[in-house]
Write an enzyme that holds these catalytic residues in place. Structure first.
Site, PDB file in Angstrom:
ATOM      1  N   ASP A 146      -4.429  11.239   5.433  1.00 31.82           N
ATOM      2  CA  ASP A 146      -3.100  10.249   4.516  1.00 31.82           C
ATOM      3  C   ASP A 146      -2.025  11.199   4.475  1.00 31.82           C
ATOM      4  OD1 ASP A 146      -2.140   7.194   4.340  1.00 31.82           O
ATOM      5  OD2 ASP A 146      -4.057   7.192   5.590  1.00 31.82           O
ATOM      6  N   HIS A 187      -1.023   3.808   0.622  1.00 30.15           N
ATOM      7  CA  HIS A 187      -1.918   4.081   2.086  1.00 30.15           C
ATOM      8  C   HIS A 187      -3.230   4.802   0.879  1.00 30.15           C
ATOM      9  CE1 HIS A 187      -4.032   3.029   6.089  1.00 30.15           C
ATOM     10  NE2 HIS A 187      -3.380   2.671   5.963  1.00 30.15           N
ATOM     11  N   SER A 361      -7.090  -0.215   9.117  1.00 27.66           N
ATOM     12  CA  SER A 361      -6.808   0.323   7.803  1.00 27.66           C
ATOM     13  C   SER A 361      -8.213   0.862   6.803  1.00 27.66           C
ATOM     14  CB  SER A 361      -5.634   1.130   7.512  1.00 27.66           C
ATOM     15  OG  SER A 361      -4.099   1.168   8.122  1.00 27.66           O
TER      16      SER A 361
END
Length: 775
Positions: A146, A187, A361
């Site tokens: 990520d 994230h 996600s």
């Protein structure tokens, strides 16, 4: 004297227990250590007025006394006489101990808000049961691909693994995210907390695999190239077990894209060489393009056979607004939903905590954590074992979709949810004694249909038969993944819809209309993938349907690729194992250990409970009644329901009911009729022969017949020549003037030897000569 001393010691012990045992509750049972075996134990119990309650372990027995209160704050004296028996070596009155079920009452402040892990009643992912069985992800390493992870986050730092981390964007070992005012690079840290946030440390949340090691690769905070992806996917594959990715091509409803050369090689190297050859496990979010009408079969990462493509379900079991429906999705975990539904709790950037993680996600890291629990239970699972494990244990219950279907082997599957919600407890129990599935085979069948024009606002149907490459080293009988590799032109690609129907009637939607996709590029050997035929037989006629809207389109060519095994992959894994024997799957067991009732989710078959009904059987939910058969017309006598395996019709290998028309697949010796009934009928003898065998057999017959004819002709010619020669001899020998030369049926031939005249030909000649008129 020995007995007296022992009584004294026991009495003193009893006194001490009274003195210090405030709050203890003594029962009416004793544990007794004695020699002589069970028969002696029974006699001793009876002698002193005790009831024998069975063996605890070798030489230790359970006694009960009816005159003793079941609960008392003071110990009894009834054992004194028992203690004096020379057979008794030790005894102890049993104390009732307080024991509570180990619900996960963590002190992490956000734990009560983690609804997707702790709400129970079949509405979570059954993680607490897996934890209670001792599986927490220990020894398993997960890496988040990520924008980096905050390695010094107080809820991550204990489980952080520097060997599973790297900064590909910055070319250094430190995956720490880049900070800015918008917290754009949060994230990866959020995903990491879902997997391995530390439990019971009074900080934030609890990870699904809270004792797993967690790493991060910073690779999205910069230009993402083929080499960046490949380097990330191939980081330390002998150390990292699971790679979790919540990214992919643009979910804009118009993109068709996938891994390029290096990334494809990284995937292949991962599954063939990673984890010492067991294969790296790649978990992928299926995509958030639902609002834009995107389809995850246009994403070459989620529709890869090497990835576990994970979709989302909302708190209430609905399809999220962002979810993409496609046939390549394998399973589902929870995530966010509409405005009134809860979201995911996890770690956040700047050492914070959040309750608002969303989208697929959030689903992929939850799946990675669940897989880490299964690997804790069995570290020898291969990458394909894990996919089978997910398929076999996923739960379709409580997930709301209008497209659930039952495939040819009774598996319920959906384009929105795959095979259902992942179940941690079921995964770890199946994993414990899992037998590795057979080797993967790949069989490709190229269609002869070329350059087929697709009518505007019309469709074409292209059948393609395969025997699953029987007779070759690539034979596929039991399916896993299926691909349709399609090359076609389209003046407006988004107008195309594609469906693939298996020989067993399972129809997969490979592509939906995508209104935003106005591309004129069509598809160039694009591999549309479906998991919906998992477990079905490969052989038979497959049907490709392409529907066209307002587009000028043409199917150039297509190839069917079936992947799976020649042998049944689950023969050794049909019944989930358990350390507790039948107690894991049985709701009721007789005194002889025979299971009489199965727990929800299992099927009763004879005296066992199975996770699914095997071949030749189908699963059905039946009522279990409290009343006698004559009283069962009243609903008030219904106790509950349970799953039962019932036998299929003799013509069926797999079925949905007891009748011949309920067959999904035909039994050995039967074949499916091509008429509207689709019944399985007995094969004729020639139906058992392989087409290649028939061809060779036909040639053998032709050659044999030809050889016989040739032999007959040659033999006939030789016979004719012999007859001609014989006739010439006889004609000369039996001249009228020599007729007296006969001697006992034998006449001299021209060489002066003798010839037998008793043959049919000779007799005929003789008759003719004898009937000659005299001169």
């Amino acid at each position: 004297m020995h007995g007296y001393n022992y009584v004294l010691r026991v009495s003193i012990l009893g006194f001490l227990l009274v003195e210090v045992g405030c709050g203890k509750h003594y029962t009416d049972t004793w544990a007794v250590h004695m020699e002589g075996g069970e028969k002696t134990a029974r006699l001793v119990a009876q002698k002193y007025g005790f009831i024998y309650r069975g063996q605890i372990m070798p030489d230790y027995y359970h006694f009960q006394h009816r005159k003793v209160a079941k609960r008392s704050i003071q110990p009894s004296t009834y054992h004194h006489t028992l203690a004096s028996d020379p057979q008794v070596r030790w005894l102890e009155q049993q104390v009732a101990k307080k024991r509570v079920k180990r619900h996960s009452n963590f002190n992490d402040p956000k734990w009560p808000m983690m609804w997707y892990l702790n709400r129970g009643k079949g509405l979570d992912m059954n993680v607490e049961k897996a934890w209670a069985a001792g599986y927490t992800g220990k020894g398993v390493t997960v890496t988040i691909l990520d924008d980096g992870i905050e390695k010094d986050h107080p809820d991550l730092q204990k489980n952080y693994d520097e060997q599973a981390s790297y900064d590909v964007n910055g070319h250094d070992p430190d995956p720490q995210p880049r900070y800015d005012y918008s917290n754009e690079n949060r994230h990866g840290t959020r995903c990491a907390g879902e997997v391995a946030a530390q439990a019971d440390n009074s900080v934030c949340s609890v990870g699904v695999a809270y004792e797993a090691r967690i790493g991060g690769v910073r690779m999205l905070d910069g230009d993402v190239t083929d080499s960046v992806e490949a380097q990330s996917l191939s980081l330390n594959p002998q150390h990292i077990h699971i790679y979790s990715a919540s990214w992919g091509p643009d979910d804009d409803g118009r993109t068709v894209d996938g891994p390029a050369t290096l990334a494809r090689k990284a995937f292949y190297d991962g599954i063939t060489k990673g984890r010492g050859g067991l294969g790296s496990i790649f978990v992928w979010a299926s995509g958030n393009g639902g609002r834009d009408g995107d389809n995850c079969n246009c994403d070459g990462y989620t529709n890869s056979i090497y990835t576990l493509s994970i979709s989302s379900a909302t708190e209430n079991g609905n399809i999220p607004w962002y979810s993409e429906r496609c046939a390549s999705t394998l399973a589902t975990t929870y995530s966010s939903g509409s405005g009134g539904e809860k979201q995911i709790v996890t770690t956040d950037l700047r050492r914070q905590c959040t309750e608002t993680h969303t989208g697929t996600s959030a689903s992929a890291p939850l799946a990675a954590g669940l897989i880490a629990l299964a690997l804790h239970a069995n570290p020898h699972l291969t990458w394909r074992d894990m996919q089978h494990l997910v398929v076999e244990t996923a739960k379709p219950n409580n997930l709301l979709s209008d497209d659930w279907v039952i495939n040819g082997v009774n598996k319920k599957v959906s384009h929105a949810f795959g095979f259902g919600l992942m179940d941690a407890a079921a995964m770890v129990h199946w994993a414990q004694n899992w037998t590795t599935v057979p080797a993967q085979h790949i069989c490709e069948i190229r269609s002869r249909a070329h350059n087929r024009r697709i009518p505007m606002n019309g469709k074409i149907t292209v059948p393609l038969y395969t025997d699953g490459c029987v007779g070759s080293g690539n034979r596929v009988k039991y399916l896993e993944h299926v691909q349709a590799r399609i090359t076609m032109t389209a003046s407006r690609r988004g107008e195309i819809q594609i469906f693939l129907t298996s020989p067993w009637g399972t129809r997969s939607r490979l592509l939906e209309k995508r209104v935003r996709d106005t591309s004129r590029e069509g598809f160039n050997n694009w591999a549309f993938m479906t998991t919906h035929n998992w477990g079905e037989f490969a052989n038979g006629t497959w049907i490709l349907e392409i529907e066209n809207g307002a587009s000028s389109s043409e199917l150039k060519e297509w190839t069917l690729v079936v992947m799976g095994t020649a042998a049944h992959p689950l023969k050794q894994n049909m019944t989930p194992p358990s350390n507790n024997g039948p107690a894991f799957t049985c709701a009721g067991v007789t005194s002889n250990g025979i299971c009489i009732e199965c727990k929800p989710g299992f099927f009763k078959m004879a005296d066992k409970c199975v996770g699914r009904c095997p071949e030749h059987y189908y699963g059905v939910v039946e009522a279990v009644h409290l009343a006698s058969p004559t009283q069962r017309n009243s609903s008030k006598h219904l106790l509950h329901t349970q799953g039962v395996c019932r036998q299929c019709h003799v013509s069926c290998l797999t079925c949905k009911g007891p009748l011949a028309e309920d067959c999904f697949q035909c039994n050995s010796g039967y074949e499916q009729k091509t008429d509207a009934t689709g019944f399985c009928t007995k094969k004729m003898i020639w139906d058992f022969l392989d087409p290649e065998v028939i061809k060779h057999l036909a040639w053998a017959i032709i050659l044999c017949i030809g050889g016989i004819l040739l032999f007959t002709v040659v033999f006939g010619v030789m016979q004719a020549r012999e007859q001609s020669k014989l006739c010439w001899k006889v004609k000369n020998i039996y001249h009228p003037d020599l007729s007296k030369g006969r001697y006992n049926g034998v006449v001299p031939d021209v060489q002066g030897e003798y010839a037998d005249t008793e043959s049919e030909d000779s007799n005929t000649q003789n008759t003719n000569l004898n009937n000659q008129p005299q001169a």
